[in-house]
Design a protein around this motif. Sequence first.
Motif, short mmCIF file in Angstrom:
data_model
loop_
_atom_site.label_atom_id
_atom_site.label_comp_id
_atom_site.label_asym_id
_atom_site.label_seq_id
_atom_site.Cartn_x
_atom_site.Cartn_y
_atom_site.Cartn_z
N GLN A 54 21.30 29.56 -29.07
CA GLN A 54 21.76 30.83 -28.52
C GLN A 54 22.05 30.80 -27.12
OE1 GLN A 54 23.75 32.87 -30.25
NE2 GLN A 54 22.91 33.01 -32.22
N HIS A 55 23.07 31.28 -26.67
CA HIS A 55 23.12 31.32 -25.12
C HIS A 55 21.90 32.29 -24.69
CE1 HIS A 55 26.85 29.33 -24.84
NE2 HIS A 55 27.41 29.94 -25.89
N SER A 86 17.21 29.02 -26.00
CA SER A 86 18.79 28.34 -25.77
C SER A 86 18.65 26.96 -25.86
CB SER A 86 19.19 29.10 -24.76
OG SER A 86 18.65 28.68 -23.48
#
Length: 87
Positions: free
Chosen positions: A42-43, A84
């Motif tokens: 995920q960012h 991330s």
Amino acid sequence: APTPPCAHCHDSRGRFGPPMMGGMMGTGMMGGAASAPNLYGQHARYIVGQLQQFARGQRPSWMMERIAADLTPQDRKAVAESLSGRR
């Protein structure tokens, strides 16, 4: 590997973790109907934002509210960057 408590529910293979007591969206005290979501890849900005919402009580989760509230802004950033970068 991510540091606990992340690793307990968000495993190193990026799969859903084990059902949580009450779950992130669980249905009761022992309701573990929901599992911890996959956060790997995920960012970082998204993860930091979610941790901030948990810490402020803007996103309900008895488990994550407590965990996020104990993290400093620098800790949240470090966790987000670690998660991330995992693919």
